[in-house]
Design an enzyme around this catalytic site. Structure first.
Site, PDB file in Angstrom:
ATOM      1  N   CYS A  85      35.193   7.274  -9.942  1.00  0.00           N
ATOM      2  CA  CYS A  85      35.473   7.200 -11.375  1.00  0.00           C
ATOM      3  C   CYS A  85      36.402   6.022 -11.635  1.00  0.00           C
ATOM      4  O   CYS A  85      37.367   5.805 -10.893  1.00  0.00           O
ATOM      5  CB  CYS A  85      36.114   8.503 -11.839  1.00  0.00           C
ATOM      6  SG  CYS A  85      36.474   8.544 -13.603  1.00  0.00           S
ATOM      7  N   HIS A 126      28.763  13.871 -15.231  1.00  0.00           N
ATOM      8  CA  HIS A 126      30.102  13.336 -14.944  1.00  0.00           C
ATOM      9  C   HIS A 126      30.861  13.096 -16.247  1.00  0.00           C
ATOM     10  O   HIS A 126      32.031  13.473 -16.379  1.00  0.00           O
ATOM     11  CB  HIS A 126      29.961  12.038 -14.137  1.00  0.00           C
ATOM     12  CG  HIS A 126      31.256  11.398 -13.774  1.00  0.00           C
ATOM     13  ND1 HIS A 126      31.790  11.461 -12.501  1.00  0.00           N
ATOM     14  CD2 HIS A 126      32.148  10.677 -14.514  1.00  0.00           C
ATOM     15  CE1 HIS A 126      32.941  10.810 -12.478  1.00  0.00           C
ATOM     16  NE2 HIS A 126      33.181  10.315 -13.687  1.00  0.00           N
ATOM     17  N   GLU A 127      30.191  12.491 -17.221  1.00  0.00           N
ATOM     18  CA  GLU A 127      30.863  12.176 -18.494  1.00  0.00           C
ATOM     19  C   GLU A 127      31.169  13.437 -19.299  1.00  0.00           C
ATOM     20  O   GLU A 127      32.225  13.530 -19.942  1.00  0.00           O
ATOM     21  CB  GLU A 127      30.041  11.180 -19.313  1.00  0.00           C
ATOM     22  CG  GLU A 127      29.734   9.868 -18.606  1.00  0.00           C
ATOM     23  CD  GLU A 127      30.886   9.249 -17.831  1.00  0.00           C
ATOM     24  OE1 GLU A 127      32.064   9.417 -18.219  1.00  0.00           O
ATOM     25  OE2 GLU A 127      30.611   8.597 -16.803  1.00  0.00           O
ATOM     26  N   HIS A 130      34.272  14.904 -18.134  1.00  0.00           N
ATOM     27  CA  HIS A 130      35.431  14.251 -18.771  1.00  0.00           C
ATOM     28  C   HIS A 130      35.747  14.935 -20.098  1.00  0.00           C
ATOM     29  O   HIS A 130      36.913  15.192 -20.401  1.00  0.00           O
ATOM     30  CB  HIS A 130      35.158  12.769 -19.021  1.00  0.00           C
ATOM     31  CG  HIS A 130      35.499  11.869 -17.884  1.00  0.00           C
ATOM     32  ND1 HIS A 130      36.793  11.655 -17.456  1.00  0.00           N
ATOM     33  CD2 HIS A 130      34.712  11.121 -17.072  1.00  0.00           C
ATOM     34  CE1 HIS A 130      36.786  10.817 -16.437  1.00  0.00           C
ATOM     35  NE2 HIS A 130      35.533  10.479 -16.179  1.00  0.00           N
TER      36      HIS A 130
END
Length: 136
Positions: A85, A126-127, A130
């Site tokens: 990341c 993954h986003e 976040h």
């Protein structure tokens, strides 16, 4: 405008607030910043540029796509992988899904549904992590 990458783990650990029409300029900053880091980055969430809103931008098979308020509503094909990341140092293990169906809003804040698979699905997961305040 290209923004500085957020590295504060306390900030990155916060769950993002829902995005609204007033956040459209954030999406442009996200795209500008992602493009500036394209050599080493394939996706970004708004908290990576210091904005705690539920907005992601990512490489969708060679073309950038933005999602407002994305939610994974269906997933299949679990697998284990390792990811890096831009906001964090090192590589971390992550559980991902081979296929995901996402409900999101486009730039006109119209609700859309789309299924993604493979690498693109992994980037989106993954986003969205976040947005949930999950550090990968």
């Amino acid at each position: 405008m290209i923004q500085k990458i957020m590295r504060d783990e306390a900030f990155l650990s916060q769950k993002a607030e829902p995005a609204t029409l007033e956040d459209l300029p954030v999406a442009q900053d996200l795209l500008d910043t992602l493009n500036a880091h394209k050599a080493g980055c394939v996706g970004m969430a708004a908290n990576m540029i210091g904005v705690n809103k539920r907005i992601i931008a990512f490489d969708n098979e060679g073309k950038y796509m933005v999602m407002f308020n994305p939610e994974i509503i269906k997933k299949s094909g679990p697998y284990e992988t390792e990811e890096g990341c831009l906001s964090l140092t090192g590589i971390r293990k992550a559980k991902r899904w081979q296929s995901i169906k996402v409900q999101y809003q486009n730039e006109q804040f119209q609700t859309r549904f789309k299924t993604f698979t493979g690498w693109t699905a992994q980037i989106i997961q993954h986003e969205i992590d976040h947005c949930e305040g999950v550090l990968i």
